[in-house]
Design a protein around this motif. Structure first.
Motif, mmCIF file in Angstrom:
data_model
loop_
_atom_site.group_PDB
_atom_site.id
_atom_site.type_symbol
_atom_site.label_atom_id
_atom_site.label_comp_id
_atom_site.label_asym_id
_atom_site.label_seq_id
_atom_site.Cartn_x
_atom_site.Cartn_y
_atom_site.Cartn_z
ATOM 1 N N LEU A 11 0.696 -1.215 0.147
ATOM 2 C CA LEU A 11 0.097 0.141 -0.134
ATOM 3 C C LEU A 11 0.723 1.385 -0.119
ATOM 4 O O LEU A 11 2.323 0.961 1.146
ATOM 5 C CB LEU A 11 -0.960 -0.100 1.386
ATOM 6 C CG LEU A 11 -1.657 -1.485 1.428
ATOM 7 C CD1 LEU A 11 -2.432 -1.162 2.981
ATOM 8 C CD2 LEU A 11 -3.140 -1.430 0.106
ATOM 9 N N GLN A 12 0.331 1.575 -1.061
ATOM 10 C CA GLN A 12 1.338 3.409 -1.394
ATOM 11 C C GLN A 12 1.010 4.354 -0.786
ATOM 12 O O GLN A 12 -0.071 4.892 -0.555
ATOM 13 C CB GLN A 12 1.990 3.534 -2.792
ATOM 14 C CG GLN A 12 3.028 2.807 -3.053
ATOM 15 C CD GLN A 12 3.082 2.580 -5.146
ATOM 16 O OE1 GLN A 12 2.065 3.155 -5.305
ATOM 17 N NE2 GLN A 12 4.099 1.925 -5.623
ATOM 18 N N CYS A 13 2.297 5.288 0.128
ATOM 19 C CA CYS A 13 1.231 6.255 0.997
ATOM 20 C C CYS A 13 2.086 7.286 0.133
ATOM 21 O O CYS A 13 0.689 8.297 -0.256
ATOM 22 C CB CYS A 13 2.385 6.632 2.198
ATOM 23 S SG CYS A 13 1.805 7.570 3.005
ATOM 24 N N ARG A 14 3.310 7.376 -0.456
ATOM 25 C CA ARG A 14 3.786 8.874 -1.524
ATOM 26 C C ARG A 14 3.210 10.113 -0.729
ATOM 27 O O ARG A 14 2.616 10.988 -1.559
ATOM 28 C CB ARG A 14 3.029 8.469 -2.543
ATOM 29 C CG ARG A 14 3.402 7.175 -3.628
ATOM 30 C CD ARG A 14 3.242 6.871 -4.966
ATOM 31 N NE ARG A 14 3.665 5.726 -5.404
ATOM 32 C CZ ARG A 14 2.883 5.670 -7.077
ATOM 33 N NH1 ARG A 14 1.658 6.344 -7.286
ATOM 34 N NH2 ARG A 14 3.434 5.157 -7.689
ATOM 35 N N PRO A 15 3.951 10.176 0.803
ATOM 36 C CA PRO A 15 3.090 11.808 1.548
ATOM 37 C C PRO A 15 3.703 12.903 0.465
ATOM 38 O O PRO A 15 4.760 13.021 -0.327
ATOM 39 C CB PRO A 15 3.960 11.361 2.044
ATOM 40 C CG PRO A 15 5.556 10.776 1.395
ATOM 41 C CD PRO A 15 4.589 9.765 1.521
ATOM 42 N N PRO A 16 3.037 14.056 0.095
ATOM 43 C CA PRO A 16 3.998 15.215 -0.530
ATOM 44 C C PRO A 16 5.252 15.863 0.223
ATOM 45 O O PRO A 16 5.599 15.074 1.588
ATOM 46 C CB PRO A 16 3.056 16.574 -0.233
ATOM 47 C CG PRO A 16 2.243 15.943 0.816
ATOM 48 C CD PRO A 16 1.590 14.697 1.347
ATOM 49 N N ALA A 17 5.947 16.026 0.014
ATOM 50 C CA ALA A 17 7.794 17.023 0.065
ATOM 51 C C ALA A 17 7.707 18.362 0.900
ATOM 52 O O ALA A 17 6.915 18.931 0.597
ATOM 53 C CB ALA A 17 8.171 17.311 -0.946
ATOM 54 N N GLY A 18 7.583 17.696 1.993
ATOM 55 C CA GLY A 18 7.827 18.950 2.764
ATOM 56 C C GLY A 18 9.226 19.252 3.157
ATOM 57 O O GLY A 18 10.032 19.036 2.984
ATOM 58 N N LEU A 19 9.077 20.574 4.542
ATOM 59 C CA LEU A 19 10.558 21.321 4.609
ATOM 60 C C LEU A 19 9.998 21.176 6.012
ATOM 61 O O LEU A 19 9.713 21.286 6.465
ATOM 62 C CB LEU A 19 10.833 22.306 4.291
ATOM 63 C CG LEU A 19 12.317 22.371 4.868
ATOM 64 C CD1 LEU A 19 13.534 21.845 3.868
ATOM 65 C CD2 LEU A 19 12.228 23.581 3.479
ATOM 66 N N PRO A 20 10.850 20.776 7.054
ATOM 67 C CA PRO A 20 11.228 19.069 6.723
ATOM 68 C C PRO A 20 10.123 17.921 6.106
ATOM 69 O O PRO A 20 9.760 18.496 6.771
ATOM 70 C CB PRO A 20 11.929 19.073 8.646
ATOM 71 C CG PRO A 20 11.014 20.059 8.991
ATOM 72 C CD PRO A 20 10.603 20.394 8.427
ATOM 73 N N PRO A 21 11.188 16.675 5.796
ATOM 74 C CA PRO A 21 10.153 16.096 5.693
ATOM 75 C C PRO A 21 9.161 15.251 6.715
ATOM 76 O O PRO A 21 9.645 15.826 7.994
ATOM 77 C CB PRO A 21 11.069 14.592 5.478
ATOM 78 C CG PRO A 21 12.649 15.292 4.694
ATOM 79 C CD PRO A 21 12.267 16.330 5.434
ATOM 80 N N PRO A 22 7.979 15.450 6.705
ATOM 81 C CA PRO A 22 6.736 14.428 7.707
ATOM 82 C C PRO A 22 7.474 13.273 8.176
ATOM 83 O O PRO A 22 8.013 12.583 7.745
ATOM 84 C CB PRO A 22 5.755 14.764 6.554
ATOM 85 C CG PRO A 22 6.228 14.406 5.494
ATOM 86 C CD PRO A 22 7.498 14.835 4.961
ATOM 87 N N ASN A 23 6.462 13.253 9.094
ATOM 88 C CA ASN A 23 6.668 11.838 9.695
ATOM 89 C C ASN A 23 5.073 10.809 9.632
ATOM 90 O O ASN A 23 4.392 11.024 9.290
ATOM 91 C CB ASN A 23 6.872 11.793 10.990
ATOM 92 C CG ASN A 23 8.014 12.640 12.057
ATOM 93 O OD1 ASN A 23 8.873 12.368 11.287
ATOM 94 N ND2 ASN A 23 7.761 13.559 12.680
#
Length: 1271
Positions: A156-168
């Motif tokens: 099951l893919q999550c593929r979260p949006p790229a954030g600054l800093p990366p999310p948990n």
């Protein structure tokens, strides 16, 4: 040529001196009252992600003389702070505060750098990158339901949006509950959810991936994923394959100093197990950890050595799979040696070094006061060589700040290196007359901070001593290890350079430690009683102690019930709220000690039993009065647990010779807490203490600190020194080596000395190492030697050793004994004499004489055959005669003698022969009873196996035996030697006889053989051969099995040669299905089975069993029949006691009838009726005329049931459980007799009631019926 060499050496020495000078100045700081360039003291991190809800604060602080001014650049250009109203620079500081409350934070993103400058130089901060955090929204997507077969794998893919800093990333359901994970279902580093195999319960519609952005404090949710699991048929098990990473190998790059994360996730059925390894190396166990159910490998603080091929393995019951991850370690720049500031005096030369590493190799650039050296004014006294700047012949006013910048593609390092040129006489920065106080055995540090240019030299003196103390740190601090009271006193430090000298005085006092000698104890106190906690403390008398009591780590309640004394805390009228942990803290200005105890409040109850336990281990071990060969050990006792301490056991561990081994050293009385310990040289001691009370020993205390003693010469020599030869021409000198502490020092060796006794010659010697024997070759045979062994080591020799007498090796004796004579004393004993050999022919230590003798033949004339069995007797010492026991009579024997020493036996003497006279014979080989009849039987026998002479005849004795095993008159018959049977007549029928049969020679009768039998008609014995004859055994271990029968038993005899000790006689009734009865015979070879029934046939066998009860050896089964003998039982009806009992019962019944008749005529009720009326038992019925049972006694008119009684429909009566009858006690009609006439039912207790049809009532028989049952 020589001049150039000297010049070159001077340059090298100067360079070394300058480098050392730079090292020594690394810890120096220029006092702020002296001129100096700026130094950056605080700055923001290189990568600064701001909080958009707060002001941006960019730190930049610096020091210098004069105080520096500050300016900033942004993105490489000057940043004019005054033109932006939102930006404020703090006064006397370079720190910027940017107000972003009304503006967007991204307007201030960029790269900032701070500059601090004064007239002496310019310092630069790092490039500070300012960025605001970002938490973009999830892209909209529509998730279709995922259909998967049971047993298959799934991602099951999550593929979260790229954030600054990366999310948990984490997965939850619609109810915000985290989804459980295990070895089968787990989340990858990128946030995807992996299923190694699918189960039916994985069906759900709310698989939701969440992303939490920590800086913006927001959480975003992905659209729920719907998973449907179908079962279209069984899915077979399969071996593991990797879901990520794919393929046989992959590559991972990591930077030096960072954390390496490697991940492998596999699918398979059953669920695979993961493991990790490194090809051609081991995983760093101290920096490695496994996570996510062994699927992720973490290695912290990565170094170049961590590069290589890592192997992850997945395994289940069907096989395994492997994946290789090639790890490449790169490095951002790092300092090989950190650049240090320089403080130089005018005319001196200094060197600046900037050595950095990295992969790829970093590029280096130098600047001075923020300007690249290439663009700065040319200075002939400055020379730049790659990573080194050499400053020669510096002048006042040439102070500056040099910048060293090293960078590669992964980062950069910037160092500000201050060069301060000063000419200053020494100054001591430590205040004068400082008083330092330390606790005994702790470290004392006496400060002498100084400054000067050139750098001052520091020396220390104590009191009026002229000696210089050398244990001085680079900053001038004097260190005293393990300070003792003798170290107290006045100390003087002197700082000097070519411009002057400055001294300072300080004082040191060494104090005794504070220790709690008696700790407060755990208390269980009844409510409203008094609780007293004691805290007895020892402290230095010159220090002022304070005592603090805490309850549950807080102040005591403000309550007058709490009373504080010097060493005690008393709590009066204890209540439940007083429960808790009470701690006493004894403070001084230098140290403290504390101890705690709990208070439990209970209701008033009887005092509980005192619990006695082992004491707690001692604590706080200290070593004082330290000398070369002794030390004083002090400790604090533990809790005694209601049993006074009887003694303390002190043990030591020698870490030099026997690490890990604790040895008892000393014991002291339980009232003492110190011990003076005698020590050995050259040992590394650690001590521990155990307390003992009446219950036992405590656990050991924690070990003391290590105490090392100096080496010395050995004090003892090796023990158990011996000189013994192993060959005829050598002498082996052996000894017991010194153990551990006995060596007293390194280089332990042994000086071996020897000389022949009685010969005027010097000692021969040899020094050997680490052996326990030395062989001297070429010695004469068996001559005395004086030997001695002395211990020596690097520090000297042990005392003169004692002389030990030994002998060189022995050789075989040369001659045999002569004049051998033998005389037979009787048929089994002979006396032998010989002439001893000469001592010189023994060639060794005489141990004795060996006599070899053997039986050649019997005097009957038969030969014993080839290979006669030889017997040996050894007579110790210098003997000339001996006795030979155990001979066989009437035989011819041979004999020879050899002399024996430590090497072996000498030659044999000439063989001698002698004869033994006749003796008594052995027992007849068998005695068999055959042809039994009513009054006669036949006896058959065989001659003895050992005649021991000429057989003259046989003697038979027999006599009757009655039932009490008493013997009757003896009959005796004599038979000739050639007779083998006889018939005895006129024997009594049904009588047991015992027969004794012996053989005889002219020396007399030998041992007898016996048999028993009962005289009866042969027809009564179905198997006559069992009456005493020999029965062939089953197996070779049983033989001579005989059986006899008596009136109520049977006798069995046998011979057993096996090794088993568990022998049983087992018997069973003929044709019975019962188990065999076993009787243990306890090592005997005969047994009498008792209690057999007359007229019954039995099968009997003898069995040897092992410990588990399994049969090992067994005889054949023998059938015996116990004869039916006329009964001796007497009819019980004719016995006098029985007739008297019946008469007494009849008289009692008559009296009862008379009493009933009288009561009836008077119209009253006798007491039994009154009692029954009082009970109103509904189940008691009137007595019935027809069956004679007891019922209710009443008037003649009244034959109705009692009030409240019930009569069953069938007319029977139920008897109350409490009614007693003769039947209940075994005297009713069911009484039985044993075969011997004894009454079984008598006093046998109540019997179960008879069961009848219908209502299962029980009929109570009358006493009349009970008495009739006896007739």
């Amino acid at each position: 040529m020589a001049r150039d060499r000297k010049r070159k050496w001077a340059l090298i020495s100067g360079a070394v001196l300058l480098v050392l000078l730079g090292h020594l100045t690394s810890a120096l700081e220029v006092p702020l009252d002296l001129p100096q360039p700026p130094t950056i003291t605080e700055q923001s991190p290189k990568d600064y992600i701001i909080d958009p809800r707060e002001n941006i604060v960019i730190h930049c602080e610096a020091k210098g003389k004069p105080h520096p001014s500050f300016s900033w650049t942004r993105n490489g250009t000057h940043f004019d702070v005054e033109k932006d109203s939102k930006v404020l620079m703090k006064p006397s500081s370079g720190t910027l505060v940017i107000d972003i409350s009304g503006d967007k934070a991204e307007a201030y993103e960029g790269v900032y750098q701070c500059t601090a400058r004064n007239v002496h130089g310019t310092a630069l901060s790092n490039n500070i990158v300012i960025r605001q955090p970002r938490s973009p929204l999830w892209s909209k997507e529509r998730n279709e339901a995922i259909v998967v077969q049971v047993g298959g794998s799934l991602v099951l893919q999550c593929r979260p949006p790229a954030g600054l800093p990366p999310p948990n990333i984490f997965w939850m359901d619609n109810h915000f509950r985290r989804l459980s994970q295990d070895a089968r279902v787990s989340q990858a580093i990128n946030g995807d959810l992996y299923f190694s195999n699918i189960l039916p319960e994985d069906t759900r519609s709310d698989y939701i991936c969440y992303a939490r952005f920590p800086h913006t404090r927001t959480i975003q949710q992905k659209q729920p994923i719907n998973v449907k699991v179908i079962d279209d048929g069984p899915t077979g098990e399969r071996r593991p394959t990797f879901m990520t990473p794919t393929g046989p190998s992959s590559t991972k790059m990591v930077l030096r100093g960072e954390t390496l994360e490697l991940e492998c996730i596999a699918e398979g059925l059953p669920t695979p197990e993961m493991s990790w390894g490194k090809d051609n190396g081991d995983l760093p166990s101290d920096r490695m950890s496994l996570h996510n159910f062994q699927k992720t490998l973490h290695i912290v603080e990565v170094t170049e050595a961590d590069a290589g091929d890592y192997r992850c393995s997945a395994q289940n019951s069907l096989g395994n799979a492997h994946h290789i991850i090639k790890v490449v370690v790169k490095a951002s720049p790092f300092w090989i040696s950190t650049p240090t500031d320089l403080i130089l005096a005018p005319k001196e030369t200094g060197i600046l070094t900037c050595r950095a590493g990295g992969d790829p190799k970093p590029q280096l650039s130098w600047s001075v006061n923020g300007v690249p050296i290439a663009n700065s004014p040319k200075d002939l006294r400055r020379k730049v060589e790659d990573d080194t700047v050499i400053l020669s012949d510096v002048q006042t006013g040439s102070s500056a700040v040099y910048q060293c910048n090293v960078s590669n593609q992964f980062g950069y390092l910037l160092a500000n290196i201050l060069v301060n040129v000063l000419a200053e006489p020494p100054r001591v920065l430590t205040p004068p007359n400082n008083l330092y106080q330390v606790i005994t055995n702790s470290r004392a540090l006496l400060d002498c901070a100084s400054f000067g240019s050139p750098i001052p030299t520091i020396t220390w003196f104590k009191d009026s001593q002229t000696s210089i103390l050398n244990d001085i740190h680079e900053n001038g601090t004097l260190e005293i290890h393990g300070a003792q009271p003798l170290n107290s006193g006045k100390y003087t430090c002197i700082a000097s350079n070519n411009l002057g000298t400055k001294e300072n005085h300080v004082y040191l006092e060494v104090k005794e430690p504070t220790r709690i000698l008696r700790q407060p104890e755990y208390k269980v106190v009844e409510r409203n009683r008094v609780a007293v906690f004691e805290c007895k403390v020892k402290h230095d008398p010159t220090l002022v102690p304070t005592m603090i009591w805490l309850k549950d780590n807080a102040e005591l309640p403000a309550d007058e019930r709490f009373v504080l004394d010097v060493d005690t805390l008393t709590i009066r009228d204890v209540i439940e709220e007083d429960e808790g942990t009470y701690t006493c803290i004894r403070n001084t200005s230098l140290d403290q000690d504390s101890a705690s105890a709990m208070l439990t409040v209970i209701e008033a109850t009887p005092p509980p039993p005192i619990v006695y336990e082992q004491p707690d281990p001692p604590s706080d071990l200290e070593l004082t009065e330290q000398r070369d060969r002794s030390v004083q050990l002090t400790w604090t006792p533990g809790d005694e647990h209601n049993s006074p301490t009887q003694k303390f056991l002190i043990q030591y561990e020698d870490l030099l010779h026997e690490p890990g081994v604790w040895t008892n050293l000393s014991e002291v009385d339980g009232g003492r807490t110190t011990a003076q310990l005698d020590l050995s040289p050259y040992a590394w001691y650690s001590f521990r203490v155990l307390a003992q009370n009446a219950v036992g020993y405590s656990l050991p205390s924690q070990p003391s600190r290590q105490y090392r003693t100096n080496p010395a010469a050995p004090e003892v020599n090796p023990s158990d020194v011996q000189g013994v030869g192993t060959e005829h021409d050598n002498l082996v000198i052996s000894w017991k080596k010194l153990q551990g502490l006995q060596a007293n020092g390194p280089g332990l060796m042994y000086k071996v000395q020897w000389r022949q006794q009685g010969v005027d010659q010097e000692w021969a010697s040899e020094t050997v190492h680490n052996v326990s024997q030395f062989v001297v070759s070429g010695t004469p045979t068996f001559v005395p030697y004086e030997v001695r062994v002395q211990a020596v080591n690097d520090n000297g020799d042990a005392p003169e050793p004692a002389v030990v007498l030994g002998h060189s090796g022995e050789d075989l004796p040369l001659t045999a004994p002569e004049s051998v004579q033998v005389q037979a004393q009787n048929g089994t004993l002979a006396e032998v004499h010989w002439k001893p050999v000469t001592p010189i022919s023994v060639r060794g230590r005489l141990q004795g004489y060996k006599v070899y003798y053997w039986r050649e033949r019997s005097l009957h004339g038969e030969q014993e055959g080839v290979g006669k069995q030889q017997q040996v007797l050894t007579f110790s010492g210098n003997r000339s005669e001996g006795h030979l026991p155990g001979l066989q009579p009437y035989s011819v024997y041979g004999l020879s003698i050899r002399v024996l020493n430590g090497k072996g036996e000498g030659p044999a003497s000439t063989n001698q022969t002698f004869e033994t006279p006749e003796g008594v014979p052995g027992p007849p080989s068998y005695l068999k009873i055959t042809n039994p009849n009513v009054d006669s039987l036949t006896l058959e026998w065989g001659p003895p196996q050992d005649n021991n002479g000429r057989l003259t005849g046989y003697t038979l004795k027999y006599q009757p035996v009655n039932n009490t095993n008493e013997l009757g008159p003896v009959e005796e018959l004599v038979f000739l030697a050639n007779e083998t049977s006889t018939t005895l007549s006129n024997l009594k029928y049904s009588t047991r006889y015992k027969f004794f049969f012996t053989a005889k020679t002219i020396k007399g009768s030998g041992p007898s053989i016996s048999e028993e039998t009962v005289i009866m008609d042969e027809a009564l014995i179905q198997q006559p051969s069992l009456g005493g004859g020999k029965v062939p055994p089953k197996g070779p271990t049983f033989s001579s099995v005989n059986t006899t029968v008596t009136e109520d038993g049977a006798g069995v005899s046998w011979e057993y040669s096996g090794a088993e000790k568990n022998v049983f006689v087992e018997y069973i009734v003929e044709n019975s299905k019962e188990e065999w009865r076993k009787e243990f015979v306890n090592g005997s070879q005969s047994y009498l089975i008792k209690g057999l029934k007359p007229g019954t046939s039995y099968r009997v066998r003898v069995v040897a069993r092992d410990q588990s009860g399994a049969s090992i050896h067994s005889t054949e089964e023998h059938r015996i029949t116990v004869p039916a003998i006329a009964s001796r039982q007497v009819d019980i009806a004719t016995q006098g006691w029985f007739i008297g009992l019946m008469c007494a019962i009849a008289l009692l019944i008559l009296v009862l009838l008379i009493v009933c008749f009288i009561k009836r005529n008077k119209g009253g009720k006798y007491p039994v009726k009154e009692k029954e009326d009082a009970h109103q038992d509904p189940e008691i019925q009137p007595m019935k005329e027809d069956d004679g049972t007891f019922g209710e006694y009443s008037d003649t008119e009244d034959h109705k049931p009692l009030k409240g009684s019930r009569t069953p429909s069938n007319g029977t009566v139920r008897r109350d459980e409490s009614d007693d009858s003769l039947v209940d006690y075994g005297e009713g009609g069911d009484g039985q007799f044993n075969e011997d006439g004894s009454f079984i039912g008598q006093y046998s207790g109540r019997k179960e009631k008879d069961t009848h049809e219908g209502n299962e009532s029980s009929e109570a028989p009358s006493p009349v019926n009970a008495s009739n049952s006896f007739v």
